[in-house]
Design an enzyme around this catalytic site. Structure first.
Site, PDB file in Angstrom:
ATOM      1  N   ASP A 169     -22.969 -33.499   4.842  1.00 27.51           N
ATOM      2  CA  ASP A 169     -22.335 -31.717   3.761  1.00 27.51           C
ATOM      3  C   ASP A 169     -22.661 -32.586   2.964  1.00 27.51           C
ATOM      4  OD1 ASP A 169     -21.489 -31.258   6.457  1.00 27.51           O
ATOM      5  OD2 ASP A 169     -19.474 -30.921   5.172  1.00 27.51           O
ATOM      6  N   GLU A 170     -22.025 -33.581   1.648  1.00 27.39           N
ATOM      7  CA  GLU A 170     -22.452 -34.105   0.777  1.00 27.39           C
ATOM      8  C   GLU A 170     -24.419 -33.646   0.061  1.00 27.39           C
ATOM      9  OE1 GLU A 170     -19.781 -33.982  -1.064  1.00 27.39           O
ATOM     10  OE2 GLU A 170     -18.233 -35.628  -0.043  1.00 27.39           O
ATOM     11  N   GLU A 189     -11.100 -36.917  -2.532  1.00 30.05           N
ATOM     12  CA  GLU A 189     -11.258 -35.394  -1.344  1.00 30.05           C
ATOM     13  C   GLU A 189     -10.618 -34.607  -1.064  1.00 30.05           C
ATOM     14  OE1 GLU A 189     -14.358 -34.500  -0.594  1.00 30.05           O
ATOM     15  OE2 GLU A 189     -15.380 -36.717  -0.191  1.00 30.05           O
ATOM     16  N   GLU A 193     -22.271 -34.504  -5.840  1.00 30.42           N
ATOM     17  CA  GLU A 193     -22.047 -34.803  -4.508  1.00 30.42           C
ATOM     18  C   GLU A 193     -23.114 -35.564  -4.188  1.00 30.42           C
ATOM     19  OE1 GLU A 193     -19.468 -33.042  -3.724  1.00 30.42           O
ATOM     20  OE2 GLU A 193     -20.621 -30.791  -3.243  1.00 30.42           O
ATOM     21  N   THR A 235     -21.284 -38.984  -4.019  1.00 29.38           N
ATOM     22  CA  THR A 235     -20.178 -38.862  -2.929  1.00 29.38           C
ATOM     23  C   THR A 235     -21.022 -39.351  -2.061  1.00 29.38           C
ATOM     24  OG1 THR A 235     -20.581 -36.274  -3.134  1.00 29.38           O
ATOM     25  CG2 THR A 235     -18.016 -37.609  -3.696  1.00 29.38           C
ATOM     26  N   HIS A 276     -24.655 -30.287  -0.535  1.00 30.30           N
ATOM     27  CA  HIS A 276     -24.509 -29.973  -0.931  1.00 30.30           C
ATOM     28  C   HIS A 276     -24.954 -29.998  -2.353  1.00 30.30           C
ATOM     29  CE1 HIS A 276     -20.458 -29.213   0.538  1.00 30.30           C
ATOM     30  NE2 HIS A 276     -20.920 -28.154   0.953  1.00 30.30           N
ATOM     31  N   GLU A 290     -16.026 -28.661   2.550  1.00 27.57           N
ATOM     32  CA  GLU A 290     -15.326 -29.357   1.176  1.00 27.57           C
ATOM     33  C   GLU A 290     -13.889 -29.983   2.240  1.00 27.57           C
ATOM     34  OE1 GLU A 290     -16.412 -32.115  -0.405  1.00 27.57           O
ATOM     35  OE2 GLU A 290     -18.248 -31.650  -1.062  1.00 27.57           O
ATOM     36  N   TRP A 308     -19.055 -28.065  12.125  1.00 33.48           N
ATOM     37  CA  TRP A 308     -18.066 -29.524  12.376  1.00 33.48           C
ATOM     38  C   TRP A 308     -16.576 -29.022  12.101  1.00 33.48           C
ATOM     39  CZ3 TRP A 308     -15.735 -33.018   9.403  1.00 33.48           C
ATOM     40  CH2 TRP A 308     -16.732 -33.063   7.705  1.00 33.48           C
ATOM     41  N   HIS A 330     -13.513 -32.221   4.483  1.00 42.17           N
ATOM     42  CA  HIS A 330     -13.822 -33.996   3.655  1.00 42.17           C
ATOM     43  C   HIS A 330     -12.023 -34.469   3.948  1.00 42.17           C
ATOM     44  CE1 HIS A 330     -17.285 -32.795   3.262  1.00 42.17           C
ATOM     45  NE2 HIS A 330     -17.544 -32.397   3.759  1.00 42.17           N
TER      46      HIS A 330
HETATM   47 FE   LIG Z   1     -18.494 -32.878  -2.276  1.00 42.14          FE
HETATM   48 FE   LIG Z   2     -16.290 -34.090  -0.041  1.00 41.74          FE
END
Ligand SMILES: [Fe+2]
Ligand SMILES: [Fe+2]
Length: 332
Positions: free
Chosen positions: A203-204, A83, A171, A174, A207, A118, A40, A121
């Site tokens: 995503d976090e 971010e 991570e 977040t 990660h 990242e 995305w 974000h």
């Molecule tokens: Fe992150």
């Molecule tokens: Fe992030």
């Protein structure tokens, strides 16, 4: 052996460990990083300014942004600034032992790939906030530039073990905070913002999986040193990347406690979450069952296993300040 010789030999082992894990980097990248063109992008979640319905969509965003509580909005802005300070984090990670950006080794490929994911974000949240009609963008941008200028010190040094413990923790933190903002936004009917924070949280989580995997591999190769590094990080406490946060006219770090108080009040990120993350990591890495350690690493393991309960007892005595702080970021 003189002290610096000990440091040297320890760090040589760390380098070997990093080089061993690096051999699996193609697989790790394929597992934990998404192909760029299938991933995305911020514009997938924002109104298209070429679209004739753009203004109507912006009006809708602005109406729903007004429904959110002051504290929640302040937290969202603070999260965005955190971010946006990404260049600091990339620079920091590029410096750790075993990462070689000039040799473009596997680890520097990892750092770049992580950074580029990242980076979406901050882009997405910044554009959302710009459209929200509720933010003094200049004040927010001043805070962002200050945070980048002030930098941070997460007390990991060049040590990959300490750094990956930190990023595993961070991570997960977040992930929790973006996920909570999503849930709270949904409660006021803001499904758009909920979606934005939801994709970022995902995503976090991915990660976090990657960094926990790195530590798992380190444990197989150098358990005692990892244990000592983990103990050291928890003794120093995991500081948030925005701990130097400030606003115009203020001093370095002045704003951080107001930001984290707002996060506590809204329950977006709390002391209990900190303890939960620690517990999750202890379980994921099976710390309690690691044997064959040096004496000091055994002590470190026992310290770590006892820590959640100790922190719980301390947190029960802590209270959250009631008073809402007036952030310059929020347009009145
Ligand atoms: Fe992150
Ligand atoms: Fe992030």
């Amino acid at each position: 052996m003189p002290n610096n010789a000990i440091t040297m030999s320890l760090s040589n082992i760390r380098l070997e460990v990093m080089q061993t894990i690096e051999k699996s980097m193609d697989g790790l990248l394929a597992k934990y990083i998404k192909p760029i063109e299938k991933n995305w992008q911020p514009s997938d979640l924002l109104p298209d300014s070429r679209d004739p319905g753009f203004h109507e969509e912006v009006r809708e965003i602005q109406g729903l942004a007004q429904e959110m509580s002051y504290d929640l909005f302040a937290v969202l802005i603070g999260d965005t600034i955190t971010e946006e300070a990404l260049p600091t984090y990339e620079a920091w990670l590029m410096n750790i032992e075993g990462v070689d950006q000039f040799g473009a080794n596997g680890w520097s490929r990892w750092v770049r790939a992580w950074t580029s994911e990242e980076n979406r974000h901050g882009d997405l949240l910044n554009k959302y906030l710009y459209l929200s009609g509720r933010v003094d963008m200049r004040e927010m941008e001043v805070s962002t530039q200050y945070l980048l200028t002030d930098g941070y010190d997460i007390q990991t040094g060049y040590d990959p073990y300490r750094n990956f413990i930190y990023t595993s923790f961070q991570e997960l933190a977040t992930n929790i905070s973006h996920r909570r903002v999503a849930t709270l936004a949904k409660k006021t009917g803001n499904t758009h913002l909920a979606k934005i924070c939801g994709v970022i949280a995902a995503d976090e989580a991915r990660h976090a999986e990657a960094y926990q995997d790195f530590i798992k591999r380190i444990i197989q190769l150098d358990a005692s040193e990892l244990m000592l590094a983990f103990q050291d990080m928890m003794k120093k406490k995991i500081v948030m990347p925005a701990h130097f946060l400030r606003e115009s006219g203020g001093g370095i770090g002045d704003l951080f406690s107001h930001f984290s108080d707002a996060a506590q009040r809204t329950r977006v990120y709390t002391t209990e979450d900190y303890i939960d993350i620690l517990q999750a990591l202890l379980k994921r890495w099976d710390i309690g069952n690691i044997t064959g350690l040096t004496d000091s690493a055994e002590e470190a393991r026992d310290f770590l296993m006892a820590l959640p309960n100790r922190l719980l007892r301390i947190s029960e005595r802590m209270s959250t300040p009631e008073l809402q702080y007036e952030f310059k970021w929020i347009a009145t």
